[in-house]
Design a protein around this motif. Structure first.
Motif, PDB file in Angstrom:
ATOM      1  N   PHE A 143       0.833  -1.204   0.000  1.00  0.00           N
ATOM      2  CA  PHE A 143       0.000   0.000   0.000  1.00  0.00           C
ATOM      3  C   PHE A 143       0.874   1.263   0.000  1.00  0.00           C
ATOM      4  N   ILE A 181       2.194   2.183  -3.366  1.00  0.00           N
ATOM      5  CA  ILE A 181       1.229   2.912  -4.213  1.00  0.00           C
ATOM      6  C   ILE A 181       1.125   4.365  -3.735  1.00  0.00           C
ATOM      7  N   ALA A 193       1.412   8.159  -5.599  1.00  0.00           N
ATOM      8  CA  ALA A 193       0.060   8.673  -5.859  1.00  0.00           C
ATOM      9  C   ALA A 193      -0.032  10.197  -5.851  1.00  0.00           C
ATOM     10  N   GLY A 219      -2.678  12.605  -3.521  1.00  0.00           N
ATOM     11  CA  GLY A 219      -2.759  11.820  -2.282  1.00  0.00           C
ATOM     12  C   GLY A 219      -3.749  10.691  -2.426  1.00  0.00           C
ATOM     13  N   LEU A 220      -3.681   9.775  -1.493  1.00  0.00           N
ATOM     14  CA  LEU A 220      -4.487   8.554  -1.636  1.00  0.00           C
ATOM     15  C   LEU A 220      -5.640   8.508  -0.626  1.00  0.00           C
ATOM     16  N   ASN A 221      -6.810   8.197  -1.107  1.00  0.00           N
ATOM     17  CA  ASN A 221      -7.979   8.052  -0.234  1.00  0.00           C
ATOM     18  C   ASN A 221      -8.410   6.597  -0.089  1.00  0.00           C
ATOM     19  N   ALA A 222      -8.422   5.899  -1.202  1.00  0.00           N
ATOM     20  CA  ALA A 222      -8.909   4.516  -1.150  1.00  0.00           C
ATOM     21  C   ALA A 222      -8.374   3.704  -2.324  1.00  0.00           C
ATOM     22  N   VAL A 223      -8.210   2.425  -2.065  1.00  0.00           N
ATOM     23  CA  VAL A 223      -7.794   1.496  -3.115  1.00  0.00           C
ATOM     24  C   VAL A 223      -8.746   0.300  -3.077  1.00  0.00           C
ATOM     25  N   THR A 224      -9.289  -0.060  -4.219  1.00  0.00           N
ATOM     26  CA  THR A 224     -10.143  -1.244  -4.290  1.00  0.00           C
ATOM     27  C   THR A 224      -9.582  -2.179  -5.352  1.00  0.00           C
ATOM     28  N   ILE A 225      -9.216  -3.372  -4.920  1.00  0.00           N
ATOM     29  CA  ILE A 225      -8.636  -4.353  -5.840  1.00  0.00           C
ATOM     30  C   ILE A 225      -9.654  -5.453  -6.058  1.00  0.00           C
ATOM     31  N   ILE A 230      -8.982  -0.826   0.722  1.00  0.00           N
ATOM     32  CA  ILE A 230      -8.287  -0.042   1.761  1.00  0.00           C
ATOM     33  C   ILE A 230      -8.841   1.371   1.662  1.00  0.00           C
ATOM     34  N   TYR A 271      -6.892   4.045   8.218  1.00  0.00           N
ATOM     35  CA  TYR A 271      -7.117   3.277   7.000  1.00  0.00           C
ATOM     36  C   TYR A 271      -7.667   1.898   7.383  1.00  0.00           C
ATOM     37  N   THR A 293      -8.679  -1.773   6.186  1.00  0.00           N
ATOM     38  CA  THR A 293      -8.481  -2.759   5.126  1.00  0.00           C
ATOM     39  C   THR A 293      -9.509  -3.867   5.302  1.00  0.00           C
TER      40      THR A 293
END
Lengths: 136, 292
Positions: free
Chosen positions: B54, B57, B61, B66-72, B81, B88, B90
């Motif tokens: 994470f 990434i 980013a 900036g990063l808010n959310a990751v969906t795989i 996440i 955060y 997960t």
């Protein structure tokens, strides 16, 4: 067939990858062309900033900010690699797609038959619709 | 605030999420690269490897701001996440899981728990400690408590004797030391029918003078009378004061002497207590009696 060359000439600098040593099958070529056409259509949507499409032999990049091509390319590659790592940790199988939401923008990354795609868009863009259109 | 408090609350919440959604296989929460809470099925090694991936990434980013959310989305399930109140969360779920249901549940439950912990914790600390509570100073507070324990060791001894004699010689110090060892629970057990202490809003006014005790506030006689009427023969030796920012303290009290200050809705407070509460003249505080 030994050589492929693709480029997109919109308001961005095209990146062309040539490799005489590598070969692609007609099916792979067809898939790449199909994805390339779909992405060119998606690129016209409001809120879509641009995209990166790369196969083992070719790459097409069309972005609003050509000076940031390297940053976008690195991010795209890292996102797909790290996502596959996470997927492997939890036995989620092959990564179909990844949605990365930033504070200002978001990205949709996926791997379709070995073609790695990253579509960058504004937060307001409908990524679900784009995903539906690009999916095989 | 101490992460342990969050950890306790969030760990239970994660467990409940998994109970409600059996398709959710793994959950954990991290903040600033540190794991705050995790379920029992996820090993630390896996969690750390996830964090590494994470972070990789996140580092790249910048182009997304900036990063808010990751969906795989994988062929067998999905990982999500998501950032919630700087934490955060997960969530790993199988492909059978209802993505919308899981997201709705987690995105409501976790922020709610975080907010609750933030609100409840300062109040609890105020009850547990003899000295004033600043929520962000939880650890130094412990040292202060130890010092306080030494200082009042003699009083504690007296207290024990007092308890044995069933309050034959009630004194103000008795209540103070008693709170330190057994804050409220025994009283709640033995006096379950006591009415909820009324909360009175008062405006802070300075209390100064050569012979003014620094640990005593002065409150309107009318307010004190109301408390006495409400609790009858119960002893009220102290009040609990809370500022709007959540800082609390307990101290002794007396009625306001000057008649011109009576009935004005003020609490006259020595400088020391104002400093402890990080408040000043003109500020609003809530006051409630500590019923013994």
């Amino acid at each position: 067939m030994v050589k492929k060359k693709h480029s997109t000439l919109e308001n961005a600098s095209p990146l062309i990858v040539d490799d005489d040593e590598l070969a692609v099958t007609p099916e792979e070529d067809e898939t790449y062309m199909d994805l390339s056409n779909k992405l060119a259509e998606i690129r016209k949507d409001n809120g879509v900033i641009g995209y990166i499409l790369r196969s083992t032999t070719s790459a097409t990049i069309d972005l609003k900010e050509p000076e940031k091509i390297v940053e976008y390319a690195i991010f795209s590659s890292q996102a797909l690699d790290s996502s596959q790592e996470i997927s492997d940790l939890y036995e989620l199988g092959d990564v179909k797609n990844v949605i990365i939401e930033g504070k200002e923008r978001k990205a949709l990354c996926m791997d379709i038959y070995g073609n790695k795609i990253s579509i960058f868009m504004e937060k307001t863009a409908d990524h679900a619709d784009i995903l539906k259109r690009i999916s095989p | 605030m101490n992460n342990e408090v969050y950890s306790f609350a969030l760990k239970n919440t994660l467990q409940e999420i998994q109970n409600i959604c059996p398709d959710v296989s793994n959950t954990f929460i991290f903040k600033d690269g540190q794991v705050i809470a995790q379920d029992e099925t996820t090993s630390k090694k896996i969690v750390n490897q996830t964090l590494d991936a994470f972070n990789a990434i996140t580092e790249k980013a910048g182009i997304l701001g900036g990063l808010n959310a990751v969906t795989i989305q994988g062929t067998n399930g999905q990982a999500n996440i998501a950032c919630m109140n700087d934490f955060y969360l997960t969530t790993i779920s199988s492909k059978e899981a209802d993505e919308k249901y899981v997201n709705t549940l987690t995105r409501i439950l976790i922020p709610t728990v975080i907010r609750l912990v933030e609100k409840i914790h300062p109040a609890q600390s105020g009850d547990e400690t003899l000295t004033t509570v600043a929520p962000e100073l939880a650890e130094p507070e412990l040292e202060e408590d130890e010092t306080a324990e030494d200082e009042v060791a003699e009083e504690i001894t007296d207290q024990t004797e007092d308890e044995e004699e069933e309050n034959e010689l009630p004194e103000e110090e008795t209540a103070t030391t008693e709170d330190e060892e057994e804050p409220f629970e025994p009283e709640i057990d033995t006096e379950p029918l006591l009415p909820e202490p009324p909360v009175t809003q008062l405006i802070v006014e300075n209390l100064s003078g050569f012979r003014v005790p620094s640990d005593t506030v002065r409150i309107d006689q009318e307010v004190i009378t109301q408390w006495n009427e409400l609790y009858g023969d119960k002893k009220i030796n102290e009040v609990k004061i809370e500022t709007l920012s959540g800082k609390t303290t307990r101290c002794k009290f007396k009625h306001i002497k000057k008649s011109k200050d009576a009935g004005k809705g003020i609490i006259k407070m020595p400088e020391k207590i104002q400093l402890t509460l990080e408040t000043s003249q003109g500020a609003l505080v809530t006051v409630k009696p500590v019923v013994e």
